[in-house]
Structure formats: C-alpha cells, structure tokens
Design an enzyme around this catalytic site. Structure first.
Site, short mmCIF file in Angstrom:
data_model
loop_
_atom_site.label_atom_id
_atom_site.label_comp_id
_atom_site.label_asym_id
_atom_site.label_seq_id
_atom_site.Cartn_x
_atom_site.Cartn_y
_atom_site.Cartn_z
N CYS A 149 0.82 -1.23 0.00
CA CYS A 149 0.00 0.00 0.00
C CYS A 149 0.85 1.27 0.00
CB CYS A 149 -0.93 0.01 1.21
SG CYS A 149 -1.99 -1.43 1.27
N HIS A 178 -3.94 6.96 1.02
CA HIS A 178 -4.12 5.63 0.43
C HIS A 178 -5.51 5.14 0.82
CE1 HIS A 178 -4.12 1.42 -0.15
NE2 HIS A 178 -4.00 1.14 1.13
N ASN A 219 -9.99 -1.05 -2.34
CA ASN A 219 -8.59 -0.77 -2.02
C ASN A 219 -7.73 -1.33 -3.15
OD1 ASN A 219 -5.94 -1.03 -1.06
ND2 ASN A 219 -6.60 -1.36 1.05
N1 ACO Z 1 -19.25 -9.70 5.62
C1 ACO Z 1 -19.93 -10.03 6.72
N2 ACO Z 1 -19.33 -10.35 7.89
C2 ACO Z 1 -17.98 -10.32 7.92
C3 ACO Z 1 -17.21 -10.00 6.80
C4 ACO Z 1 -17.89 -9.68 5.60
N3 ACO Z 1 -17.26 -9.34 4.48
N4 ACO Z 1 -15.90 -10.06 7.14
C5 ACO Z 1 -15.86 -10.41 8.43
N5 ACO Z 1 -17.11 -10.58 8.90
C6 ACO Z 1 -17.52 -10.97 10.24
C7 ACO Z 1 -16.46 -11.72 11.01
O1 ACO Z 1 -16.47 -13.09 10.70
C8 ACO Z 1 -16.88 -11.46 12.44
O2 ACO Z 1 -17.92 -12.34 12.75
P1 ACO Z 1 -18.04 -12.98 14.24
O3 ACO Z 1 -18.21 -11.81 15.16
O4 ACO Z 1 -19.23 -13.85 14.14
O5 ACO Z 1 -16.75 -13.69 14.45
C9 ACO Z 1 -17.46 -10.05 12.39
O6 ACO Z 1 -17.78 -9.81 11.01
C10 ACO Z 1 -16.49 -9.01 12.87
O7 ACO Z 1 -15.24 -9.24 12.25
P2 ACO Z 1 -14.02 -8.32 12.50
O8 ACO Z 1 -12.86 -8.81 11.71
O9 ACO Z 1 -13.83 -8.12 13.98
O10 ACO Z 1 -14.60 -6.99 11.85
P3 ACO Z 1 -14.06 -5.55 11.99
O11 ACO Z 1 -15.08 -4.71 12.59
O12 ACO Z 1 -12.68 -5.51 12.53
O13 ACO Z 1 -13.98 -5.16 10.45
C11 ACO Z 1 -12.31 -4.82 8.79
C12 ACO Z 1 -13.10 -5.85 9.59
C13 ACO Z 1 -13.24 -4.04 7.90
C14 ACO Z 1 -11.29 -5.58 7.93
C15 ACO Z 1 -11.60 -3.88 9.79
O14 ACO Z 1 -10.89 -4.59 10.75
C16 ACO Z 1 -10.71 -2.93 9.11
O15 ACO Z 1 -11.13 -2.05 8.41
N6 ACO Z 1 -9.38 -3.05 9.31
C17 ACO Z 1 -8.44 -2.24 8.64
C18 ACO Z 1 -7.87 -3.06 7.61
C19 ACO Z 1 -7.86 -2.39 6.28
O16 ACO Z 1 -8.34 -1.32 6.05
N7 ACO Z 1 -7.23 -3.10 5.41
C20 ACO Z 1 -7.10 -2.66 4.10
C21 ACO Z 1 -5.92 -3.29 3.52
S1 ACO Z 1 -4.52 -2.86 4.35
C22 ACO Z 1 -4.22 -1.34 3.92
O17 ACO Z 1 -4.52 -0.96 2.85
C23 ACO Z 1 -3.63 -0.52 5.01
#
Ligand code: ACO
Length: 335
Positions: free
Chosen positions: A115, A262, A292
């Site tokens: 990224c 980004h 992304n």
């Molecule tokens: N649809 C539905 N449910 C989902 C999905 C989906 N696509 N993905 C995960 N879940 C579920 C999980 O299984 C979990 O279920 P559970 O509670 O029954 O176990 C629940 O949703 C919560 O999951 P978390 O991983 O805790 O969700 P979170 O609120 O952390 O959101 C996310 C996940 C969006 C990835 C978040 O952590 C985030 O934005 N992190 C930053 C990462 C990022 O932006 N990465 C981009 C690439 S890296 C970069 O460019 C810097």
C-alpha cells in the site's frame, strides 16, 4: 540544483464493476456490512479474457500520464513499478511495461512496498531527478487483486476490500525550486510482516511442497489480514507521518489544500480527516467506487482529484500511505 514535479497523471480501471450485491451472491456478506465497515460500494475486477494484467493496466494509465506530461516514450529515463501483484513471480512488471511501451531499453525497477509502494516509488523518483541523474521518470502503481482472492465466505474479511486498477505519474525535472515535490518520509516495521501478508508460495514453502502436503486447511496462498491490528496501526501511523512531512516543511495542517490518503478503508481516511480538521474539500476519497487498489490507490485518487479540478497550481498536496510490512510514508508537494 533541481527540483522534481509531477508533470502528468493517468489512471485505468477494468470495465467490470463488482458491487457488494454481487459479492453477497457468492459469499456470506451484505451491502450493509461492507459499507458500514469499509465505505466500499463497488470495485473493479479483471474479467478472465479481457486482456487486463497488472502490467497492461499500468501501461494504459502511463500512456495518459505521458500525454498529459507532453513527453514521448524515448524521453523516459527510468520506469518505477509499484505492485504487490506482479504479472510473474519474476521478472517484475516494470520490464513488461518497458516492452509494452515499445521502449527498446531503459532501466525498469519494481518496488515491493504494497500500500505504501507508490510513496516509496515517488520518493525514489524524486531523488533521481533532484540529483540531476534523470529528467523524466515514469512511476506506476498497479494491482490485480481479484486474481488471488479467496472469493468464498472463508475469505470475506479480506476479499470484499480489494479491487483492481492502476495509476501513473510522470515525475520530471523542475527548475523552479519553490515548486514540486518538497519531501517524502518513509518508514517500516517488519515485526508486523505476517499481520498482513500472502505467505506462500515462497522460497521457504515452494509450490510442490504445498501440493504434496495435500492439506485443505492450508490457505497460506491467500492474503491474510489481522484487520483490527491494521486499523489501529494505520490511524496512528497515517497521522504521525503526515505531521512529520508538514513539520519538515514548516507547514501546519490548516495549510493542506488536498490530502490524498491511500484508500485502505473509508473509516481510516475519515479518522485522519477529523484528526487534522480537514473539510470535505481538502480530502479526496474514491474507495467507494474502486475498493482498495493498494499501490494503485494513491495515483488513481490523485489523478481523479486533479481531473475534477480539485488541485490548483501552488496548492499544498499531501500524499500518505500505510500498509503491509508494516510500511508507511508521506509526500508533500507544492503543486
Ligand atoms: N461480511 C460479513 N461479515 C464479515 C465480513 C464480511 N465481508 N468479514 C468479516 N465478517 C464478520 C467476522 O467473521 C466477524 O464475525 P463474528 O463476530 O461472528 O466472528 C465479524 O464480522 C467481525 O469481524 P471483524 O474482523 O472483527 O470486523 P471488523 O469490525 O474488525 O472489520 C475490517 C473488519 C473491515 C477488515 C476492519 O478490521 C478494518 O477495516 N481493518 C483495517 C484493515 C484495512 O483497512 N485493510 C485494508 C488493507 S490494508 C491497507 O490498505 C492498510
């Protein structure tokens, strides 16, 4: 003494639009979940047979950037290609771009900083131009994520976030030392290398080993992300590195005319926007449309902001990134 400036910008995304609704038909997810957590409504995915690859998308973006910069292919002194999804394991995609642009020979270098790849590439271009060694450098950020994502419910935490696309910039010599790229600030912290990574195949675990293990639980050939750890680190590092760049140039946050973060996650961008007290006119986000696109995201967003007339001569433009490695960085430009 020379300065360097961005003399031309271009972008390219595949035609094929994949909406959240489309994804909810093939995995257990929903439009509401994706929008609430990431801000993404749709993304572009290469369609098998449409001719797009990481290199060809980069070339399409590059052709537009070169036209806008007013340079011909024989004026390019160096190609810098940022990607985490090269066409081949080796060689890198930079040499493929050189061939596709029909440049007989020129140096081509791939930059593997995910990224943050475009910031690392711009910083590298800036040093070569400022030193006087090169006059025009083609900098490309391009990704083909869709080819390597787990598009089942198992992969939903990662696969809904990423999209395909490319952006390009021509970095050229600027004689006016008050204008152009002022500075870049780069960082990495390898202790988090495996928190956002695609581990196999690798030289430690080569293809035959994966096949021989016959282990259906082994999905180390799909990207793996500790989403919450990434989120927590991203908001801190984005803020730090933007501040570092501003301070280095004796600027304050209220002097930012345009921030191009980004496009990791709309929630991260909004956090940073609030942290620096920026209005909607001082930040450009397009993750809603493209997801992304990793190394492609900054040049795509920068091109779009410029095309929409949101960047004017003399503006302070800040580029900032955080991603796998972890790596992060910022670039401060007086346009
Ligand atoms: N649809 C539905 N449910 C989902 C999905 C989906 N696509 N993905 C995960 N879940 C579920 C999980 O299984 C979990 O279920 P559970 O509670 O029954 O176990 C629940 O949703 C919560 O999951 P978390 O991983 O805790 O969700 P979170 O609120 O952390 O959101 C996310 C996940 C969006 C990835 C978040 O952590 C985030 O934005 N992190 C930053 C990462 C990022 O932006 N990465 C981009 C690439 S890296 C970069 O460019 C810097």
């Amino acid at each position: 003494m020379y300065n360097s400036k961005i003399s031309g910008l271009g972008m390219y995304v595949p035609e094929n639009v994949v909406t959240n609704e489309d994804l909810s038909k093939i995995m257990d997810t929903s439009n509401e979940w994706i929008i609430e957590r990431t801000g993404i409504k749709e993304r572009r995915h290469i369609k098998k047979g449409d001719g797009n690859t990481t290199a060809t998308m980069g070339v399409e973006a590059a052709k537009i950037a070169m036209k806008r910069a007013g340079i011909e292919k024989n004026e390019i002194d160096l190609i810098l290609f940022a990607t985490l999804s090269p066409d081949y394991y080796f060689p890198g995609s930079g040499v493929l771009v050189q061939e596709l642009l029909d440049i007989p020979t020129c140096p081509a270098m791939d930059i593997r900083n995910q990224c943050s790849g475009f910031i690392y590439a711009i910083s590298t271009a800036d040093q070569y131009v400022k030193s006087g060694m090169y006059k025009n450098i083609l900098v490309i950020g391009s990704e083909n994520h869709s080819g390597g994502l787990d598009m089942t419910s198992r992969g939903r935490g990662v696969s809904v976030i990423f999209g395909d696309g490319a952006g390009a910039a021509v970095v050229s010599r600027e004689e006016d030392l008050t204008k152009g790229i002022l500075s870049s600030h780069l960082h990495s912290e390898g202790k988090y290398a495996e928190e956002l990574a695609l581990i196999s195949p690798s030289t430690n675990r080569w293809v035959p080993e994966i096949i021989d293990s016959n282990d259906s639980e082994d999905i180390s050939y799909y990207p793996n992300m500790n989403g919450q750890l990434v989120f927590k680190n991203a908001v801190v590092r984005f803020s730090e590195v933007i501040m570092e760049g501003l301070k280095h140039n004796n600027l304050s946050p209220d002097q930012i005319d345009m921030l191009i973060p980004h496009q990791a996650n709309l929630r991260i961008s909004q956090f940073v926007q609030k942290r620096f007290g920026l209005s909607e006119n001082q930040i450009h986000n397009n993750i809603q449309k493209y997801g992304n696109t990793t190394a492609g995201s900054i040049p795509i967003a920068l091109t779009e902001a410029w095309q929409e007339g949101k960047i004017k001569e003399g503006d302070i433009v800040v580029l900032a990134a955080f991603g796998s490695g972890f790596t992060w960085g910022s670039t401060i430009i007086r346009w």
